[in-house]
Write a protein that holds these residues in place. Structure first.
Motif, PDB file in Angstrom:
ATOM      1  N   TYR A 165       0.853  -1.186   0.000  1.00  0.00           N
ATOM      2  CA  TYR A 165       0.000   0.000   0.000  1.00  0.00           C
ATOM      3  C   TYR A 165       0.890   1.237   0.000  1.00  0.00           C
ATOM      4  O   TYR A 165       1.777   1.378   0.838  1.00  0.00           O
ATOM      5  N   VAL A 166       0.648   2.136  -0.933  1.00  0.00           N
ATOM      6  CA  VAL A 166       1.383   3.394  -0.970  1.00  0.00           C
ATOM      7  C   VAL A 166       0.447   4.503  -0.501  1.00  0.00           C
ATOM      8  O   VAL A 166      -0.502   4.879  -1.190  1.00  0.00           O
ATOM      9  N   THR A 167       0.710   4.990   0.712  1.00  0.00           N
ATOM     10  CA  THR A 167      -0.131   6.049   1.289  1.00  0.00           C
ATOM     11  C   THR A 167       0.703   7.266   1.648  1.00  0.00           C
ATOM     12  O   THR A 167       0.253   8.136   2.378  1.00  0.00           O
ATOM     13  N   ILE A 168       1.908   7.315   1.114  1.00  0.00           N
ATOM     14  CA  ILE A 168       2.828   8.386   1.460  1.00  0.00           C
ATOM     15  C   ILE A 168       2.406   9.708   0.833  1.00  0.00           C
ATOM     16  O   ILE A 168       1.760   9.743  -0.212  1.00  0.00           O
ATOM     17  N   GLY A 169       2.763  10.789   1.483  1.00  0.00           N
ATOM     18  CA  GLY A 169       2.542  12.117   0.929  1.00  0.00           C
ATOM     19  C   GLY A 169       3.831  12.912   1.003  1.00  0.00           C
ATOM     20  O   GLY A 169       4.489  12.931   2.040  1.00  0.00           O
ATOM     21  N   PHE A 170       4.213  13.541  -0.098  1.00  0.00           N
ATOM     22  CA  PHE A 170       5.407  14.375  -0.101  1.00  0.00           C
ATOM     23  C   PHE A 170       5.013  15.838   0.113  1.00  0.00           C
ATOM     24  O   PHE A 170       3.842  16.211  -0.032  1.00  0.00           O
ATOM     25  N   ASN A 171       5.979  16.673   0.452  1.00  0.00           N
ATOM     26  CA  ASN A 171       5.708  18.079   0.719  1.00  0.00           C
ATOM     27  C   ASN A 171       4.859  18.693  -0.391  1.00  0.00           C
ATOM     28  O   ASN A 171       5.098  18.440  -1.582  1.00  0.00           O
ATOM     29  N   TYR A 172       3.908  19.523   0.006  1.00  0.00           N
ATOM     30  CA  TYR A 172       2.954  20.108  -0.944  1.00  0.00           C
ATOM     31  C   TYR A 172       3.638  21.227  -1.723  1.00  0.00           C
ATOM     32  O   TYR A 172       3.451  22.416  -1.462  1.00  0.00           O
ATOM     33  N   ASN A 173       4.456  20.796  -2.688  1.00  0.00           N
ATOM     34  CA  ASN A 173       5.274  21.734  -3.448  1.00  0.00           C
ATOM     35  C   ASN A 173       5.466  21.145  -4.843  1.00  0.00           C
ATOM     36  O   ASN A 173       5.860  19.979  -4.979  1.00  0.00           O
ATOM     37  N   LEU A 174       5.188  21.921  -5.869  1.00  0.00           N
ATOM     38  CA  LEU A 174       5.222  21.401  -7.236  1.00  0.00           C
ATOM     39  C   LEU A 174       6.589  20.836  -7.606  1.00  0.00           C
ATOM     40  O   LEU A 174       6.682  19.753  -8.188  1.00  0.00           O
ATOM     41  N   LYS A 175       7.667  21.545  -7.282  1.00  0.00           N
ATOM     42  CA  LYS A 175       9.003  21.056  -7.631  1.00  0.00           C
ATOM     43  C   LYS A 175       9.304  19.732  -6.928  1.00  0.00           C
ATOM     44  O   LYS A 175       9.858  18.805  -7.531  1.00  0.00           O
ATOM     45  N   VAL A 176       8.921  19.627  -5.646  1.00  0.00           N
ATOM     46  CA  VAL A 176       9.129  18.382  -4.911  1.00  0.00           C
ATOM     47  C   VAL A 176       8.355  17.252  -5.574  1.00  0.00           C
ATOM     48  O   VAL A 176       8.872  16.143  -5.755  1.00  0.00           O
ATOM     49  N   TRP A 177       7.104  17.536  -5.940  1.00  0.00           N
ATOM     50  CA  TRP A 177       6.286  16.504  -6.574  1.00  0.00           C
ATOM     51  C   TRP A 177       6.917  16.034  -7.887  1.00  0.00           C
ATOM     52  O   TRP A 177       7.004  14.838  -8.157  1.00  0.00           O
ATOM     53  N   LYS A 178       7.338  16.980  -8.721  1.00  0.00           N
ATOM     54  CA  LYS A 178       7.916  16.626 -10.020  1.00  0.00           C
ATOM     55  C   LYS A 178       9.198  15.818  -9.861  1.00  0.00           C
ATOM     56  O   LYS A 178       9.449  14.871 -10.608  1.00  0.00           O
TER      57      LYS A 178
END
Length: 310
Positions: free
Chosen positions: A64-77
């Motif tokens: 199960y992947v339930t992780i969330g990364f920092n709410y930042n476009l560059k971080v997401w990309k």
């Protein structure tokens, strides 16, 4: 073995609690994992260390992947695609089924008033484009027959065991301090929310239902069509305070973003607060006969938790 990557997050915790109904072999993966159940196996991992993802997944039947990364476009990309590719590769290597917990950012703007699993994937935002890429990475492998996976999708969420939901951050915390609740967009538009314990229960059930795989599911979400204003009034009523509301225009988010960087990321998503936001989970309800927790009950549980932990 069933493994949760992102076990310390908003969905990871209730998911771990629910998985106990299906197995005594649960592996919790996060930077600093903590046991939810007595028999949990802990696997500390910085998921940016992609070479260790396979070790975390080894021996797992379901991941199960339930992780969330920092709410930042560059971080997401920069972070989401290589991380998910490492997970997909490891699942294929170890013959593990994948359950990916997702949001609604990849849906077209025209779908927001009434979202179903068949809504078109045509996001108007840059963060939505990242989420669309993740969806396509998974489903492409499924269509090729290389991966057994499902996507469990949620609306904006609220609930206990977290202080990170939008309603907690903008309404409960402010009203507890005697301040006005903050509200984005049109407060008289409908906005449905997913109760986090419902999401955990549904995700565990999906992961342990063989014929649920290779498709998208909306987890149970309230059918009561409350507006943003009514949600805030419900919270205020539980706190025994006046439902005072401060509307936040888009331009103000840029100013507030100087002090709270995450708010700089909100303007491109404001379209979700300018129209009705109805998340339909009928497919899940018909399949499993499970409906969402009523808002009155869910809000009380959330408020009680936040009052105790403030």
């Amino acid at each position: 073995m069933q493994t949760i990557i992102g076990s310390g997050g908003t969905i990871g915790y209730p998911l771990a609690r629910e998985l106990k109904k299906y197995t005594n072999q649960i592996r919790l993966v996060s930077r600093n994992p903590k046991k939810v159940n007595d028999t949990d196996e802990l696997f500390p991992l910085d998921v940016k260390n992609l070479e260790k993802i396979s070790d975390a997944i080894s021996g797992s039947e379901v991941v199960y992947v339930t992780i969330g990364f920092n709410y930042n476009l560059k971080v997401w990309k920069d972070t989401w695609p290589p991380f998910l590719q490492a997970v997909i590769n490891a699942c294929k290597t170890h013959n593990a089924r994948l359950v990916f917990f997702d949001n609604v950012y990849m849906y077209a703007k025209s779908a927001i008033p009434y979202m179903t699993e068949d809504a078109p994937l045509d996001p108007p935002s840059k963060k939505g484009m990242v989420r669309k890429q993740l969806h396509e990475m998974i489903m492409s492998e499924v269509e090729k027959g290389h991966l057994t996976a499902l996507i469990a999708r949620s609306a904006d969420f609220y609930g206990p065991d977290t202080n990170k939901s939008v309603l907690a951050e903008t309404a409960v915390k402010n009203l507890l301090k005697g301040k006005k609740a903050l509200a984005f967009g049109n407060i008289n538009k409908i906005h449905t929310y997913t109760f986090t314990p419902d999401a955990g229960k549904a995700t565990a059930l999906l992961g342990n239902t063989p014929d649920a795989y290779n498709q998208v599911w909306h987890v149970p979400t309230t059918k009561e069509k409350l507006t943003t204003k009514q949600w805030i009034e419900l919270i205020a009523n539980n706190l025994g305070v006046p439902p005072r509301i401060q509307k936040v225009p888009t331009w103000m988010l840029f100013i507030m973003g100087v002090f709270i960087p995450e708010l700089k990321e909100f303007p491109e998503m404001m379209y979700q607060n300018e129209s009705d936001y109805i998340f339909d989970s009928s497919k899940f309800e018909k399949k499993f006969g499970i409906v969402a927790t009523p808002p009155e009950e869910g809000v009380k549980i959330m408020v009680d938790y936040l009052v105790k932990t403030k």
